[in-house]
Design an enzyme around this catalytic site. Structure first.
Site, PDB file in Angstrom:
ATOM      1  N   SER A 123     -14.071  26.376 -27.283  1.00  0.00           N
ATOM      2  CA  SER A 123     -14.224  25.132 -28.041  1.00  0.00           C
ATOM      3  C   SER A 123     -13.164  25.109 -29.131  1.00  0.00           C
ATOM      4  CB  SER A 123     -15.617  25.095 -28.664  1.00  0.00           C
ATOM      5  OG  SER A 123     -15.618  24.260 -29.797  1.00  0.00           O
ATOM      6  N   THR A 183     -39.872  26.658  -9.001  1.00  0.00           N
ATOM      7  CA  THR A 183     -40.220  25.313  -8.523  1.00  0.00           C
ATOM      8  C   THR A 183     -40.499  24.521  -9.798  1.00  0.00           C
ATOM      9  OG1 THR A 183     -42.584  25.773  -8.370  1.00  0.00           O
ATOM     10  CG2 THR A 183     -41.293  26.170  -6.365  1.00  0.00           C
ATOM     11  N   HIS A 184     -40.142  23.267  -9.798  1.00  0.00           N
ATOM     12  CA  HIS A 184     -40.268  22.418 -10.999  1.00  0.00           C
ATOM     13  C   HIS A 184     -39.570  23.051 -12.199  1.00  0.00           C
ATOM     14  CE1 HIS A 184     -43.391  20.382  -8.664  1.00  0.00           C
ATOM     15  NE2 HIS A 184     -43.814  21.601  -8.372  1.00  0.00           N
ATOM     16  N   ASN A 188     -17.390  28.059 -22.652  1.00  0.00           N
ATOM     17  CA  ASN A 188     -18.034  26.937 -21.955  1.00  0.00           C
ATOM     18  C   ASN A 188     -17.838  26.999 -20.434  1.00  0.00           C
ATOM     19  OD1 ASN A 188     -18.865  25.795 -24.376  1.00  0.00           O
ATOM     20  ND2 ASN A 188     -16.956  24.665 -24.618  1.00  0.00           N
ATOM     21  N   GLN A 197      -7.583  -1.937   4.205  1.00  0.00           N
ATOM     22  CA  GLN A 197      -6.573  -1.151   3.507  1.00  0.00           C
ATOM     23  C   GLN A 197      -7.216  -0.309   2.392  1.00  0.00           C
ATOM     24  OE1 GLN A 197      -2.470  -2.635   2.980  1.00  0.00           O
ATOM     25  NE2 GLN A 197      -2.977  -2.765   0.820  1.00  0.00           N
ATOM     26  N   ASN A 231      -2.065  -2.569  13.170  1.00  0.00           N
ATOM     27  CA  ASN A 231      -3.524  -2.397  13.118  1.00  0.00           C
ATOM     28  C   ASN A 231      -3.986  -1.164  13.903  1.00  0.00           C
ATOM     29  OD1 ASN A 231      -3.314  -4.743  11.716  1.00  0.00           O
ATOM     30  ND2 ASN A 231      -4.331  -6.041  13.243  1.00  0.00           N
ATOM     31  N   LYS A 263     -17.901  29.871 -28.750  1.00  0.00           N
ATOM     32  CA  LYS A 263     -18.232  29.255 -27.467  1.00  0.00           C
ATOM     33  C   LYS A 263     -17.411  29.762 -26.290  1.00  0.00           C
ATOM     34  CE  LYS A 263     -20.125  25.598 -27.010  1.00  0.00           C
ATOM     35  NZ  LYS A 263     -21.306  24.865 -26.785  1.00  0.00           N
ATOM     36  N   SER A 309       0.821  -1.221   0.000  1.00  0.00           N
ATOM     37  CA  SER A 309       0.000   0.000   0.000  1.00  0.00           C
ATOM     38  C   SER A 309       0.848   1.262   0.000  1.00  0.00           C
ATOM     39  CB  SER A 309      -0.934  -0.002   1.219  1.00  0.00           C
ATOM     40  OG  SER A 309      -0.195  -0.203   2.408  1.00  0.00           O
ATOM     41  N   GLU A 333     -19.181  22.482 -14.853  1.00  0.00           N
ATOM     42  CA  GLU A 333     -19.540  21.102 -15.236  1.00  0.00           C
ATOM     43  C   GLU A 333     -18.677  20.086 -14.490  1.00  0.00           C
ATOM     44  OE1 GLU A 333     -21.183  21.960 -19.744  1.00  0.00           O
ATOM     45  OE2 GLU A 333     -19.064  21.649 -19.424  1.00  0.00           O
TER      46      GLU A 333
END
Ligand code: ARG
Length: 457
Positions: A275, A153-154, A283, A320, A108, A281, A22, A288
């Site tokens: 882009s 709302t919605h 972005n 682990q 441990n 563009k 590890s 995102e």
């Protein structure tokens, strides 16, 4: 050299070794491992389990190892895990005295201690980041207490609110995240060292002393539980998952708020990308990614729960798997909060677009229903009358603001000239001064409450 080679005659298969080791990821907690060992050595010396000169030699050598790793002079490599690496390095520096460090200890309880130290440090760092973010939201809210915008709302325009009210909503979420981490910290900050491999130790150790040296509030109360408890990882990861959920929600909004159809925000050039094919563009990649990064943190939480669910007591090597989940989620949450805070500072909100949107889409319809209800019409009836008004407006291409008074009066004689105040977005906002509402004075109260709460964390 393996820490456990005595009983073995053959070497570990190289593939099995690669699978088992590890070090490549647990080297991330070298500082915690050395810190824990220094405290353990001090306790062994204090309790007379090793000589105090030996304890001092071990502690001095460990301090030197830590400095050398920090400076890049000592490279962490060629060991099964970070615990073996540090111990091997210690023995190579001070010989047999170094071999006494592992008295009354097992990897441990050692690894459980290291991980708690790691999580505790990152809880503290994350709380600081969250406090900064909440403070930023509160400051931005203070400047926007009269900037009207639609509440949805919605995903349909519902009622007018203000940008200040909107900022405070997110500030309260991130405040809860900080409070949740602080609460989680209480259960993290307990020392498992002294649990040994599973059934504690025969040596007369002083666990409270070690706890005090490491800044733990107390010691775990049962050694079987002490070595095998990873509840604290689950709790911590669920705190991180909620932080990511909140970041994902606001960034989902920023993605479409920055698009042409909404045009509510302008992302700064520093936090948007272009882009390769479409020259027009700009972005919202950062937003995102912040939305997308939530996936790996939820994955870490799910992985941790899955690793634990079938595990018998006490330690099992499955555990682990805790570290990569915790480390990756920590890194993700930390950078996500940092980049989001930096981006939020630079985002410009288009007040005209927000206020134009606030009155559109019949978002003031509730105001008309409330207007009639305040004049004694039962709210259900007022709701129905208003529904008919909206239907008429839609059929005739009118808005609630430009429908004539005589037309209103056809629906109810109770309408009067003052109803045009009722359908102004800012007036609608100002009437909502109950606790939790969006009026200027109430949002100012919320901002004060947020500031008080962050200073109390
Ligand atoms: N690398 C191990 C872990 O992360 C350390 C503890 C090893 N203990 C053992 N009994 N093999 O869990």
């Amino acid at each position: 050299m393996k820490l456990w080679s005595g009983r073995f005659t053959a070497e570990l298969d190289s593939l099995a070794e690669e699978f088992n080791d590890s070090l490549r990821f647990d080297k991330e907690m070298y500082r915690e491992d050395i810190q824990g060992s220094i405290a353990h050595a001090a306790m062994l010396g204090k309790c007379g389990i090793i000589a105090s000169a030996e304890s001092k030699a071990i502690r001095d050598a460990l301090t030197a190892i830590l400095e050398d790793i920090d400076r890049g002079k000592t490279v962490i490599e060629n060991a099964e895990d970070i615990h073996s690496f540090v111990e091997n390095e210690l023995v190579s520096r001070i010989g047999d005295t170094g071999k006494k460090l592992h008295t009354a200890r097992s990897r441990n309880d050692q690894v459980a201690t290291d991980l708690r130290l790691y999580v505790r440090a990152h809880i503290d760092a994350l709380i600081e980041r969250l406090k900064t973010l909440v403070g930023l939201f509160a400051d931005k809210a203070a400047a926007e207490t009269t900037t009207v915008m639609p509440a949805y709302t919605h995903m349909q325009k519902a009622q007018p609110t203000t940008l200040g009210h909107y900022f405070c909503a997110y500030a309260f979420m991130f405040l809860r995240d900080a409070e949740r981490l602080k609460d989680c910290r209480r259960r993290v900050n307990v020392l498992p060292l002294g649990s040994g491999a599973c059934a504690s130790t025969t040596f007369p150790i002083d666990r409270s002393y070690t706890a005090e040296l490491l800044g733990f509030d107390g010691v775990t109360q049962n050694s079987l539980d002490g070595v095998s408890d990873r509840d604290f990882c689950v709790e911590y990861l669920s705190c991180l998952a909620l932080i990511m959920t909140h970041l994902s929600r606001i960034n989902e909004e920023f993605v479409y708020y920055s698009g042409g159809e909404f045009g509510f925000i302008r992302l700064s050039d520093e936090f948007s990308t272009g882009s390769s094919i479409m020259p027009q563009k700009k972005n919202p990649d950062v937003s995102e990614l912040l939305r997308g990064k939530s996936g790996r943190v939820f994955g870490a939480l799910t992985a941790m729960l899955t690793v634990l669910k079938g595990l018998p007591l006490a330690y099992n090597k499955d555990m682990q798997e805790d570290k990569e989940a915790v480390f990756d989620a920590t890194r993700t949450a930390e950078i996500s909060l940092a980049v989001f805070t930096a981006m939020l500072e630079k985002i410009e909100f288009d007040r005209d677009a927000l206020s134009a949107a606030a009155e559109g889409g019949f978002s003031c319809a509730t105001e008309i229903a409330d207007y009639l209800a305040a004049k004694g019409v039962p709210f259900r009836s007022a709701h129905e009358i208003t529904g008919n008004i909206v239907k008429t407006c839609i059929a005739r291409g009118k808005t609630l603001q430009n429908l004539e008074l005589f037309e209103y009066k056809r629906f109810s004689p109770l309408f009067d000239i003052d109803m045009f105040d009722a359908v102004s977005a800012l007036a609608a906002v100002e009437r909502r001064s109950v606790v939790g509402g969006c009026s200027k004075s109430e949002v100012e109260r919320q901002i004060a409450e947020l500031k008080k709460s962050i200073s109390n964390i």
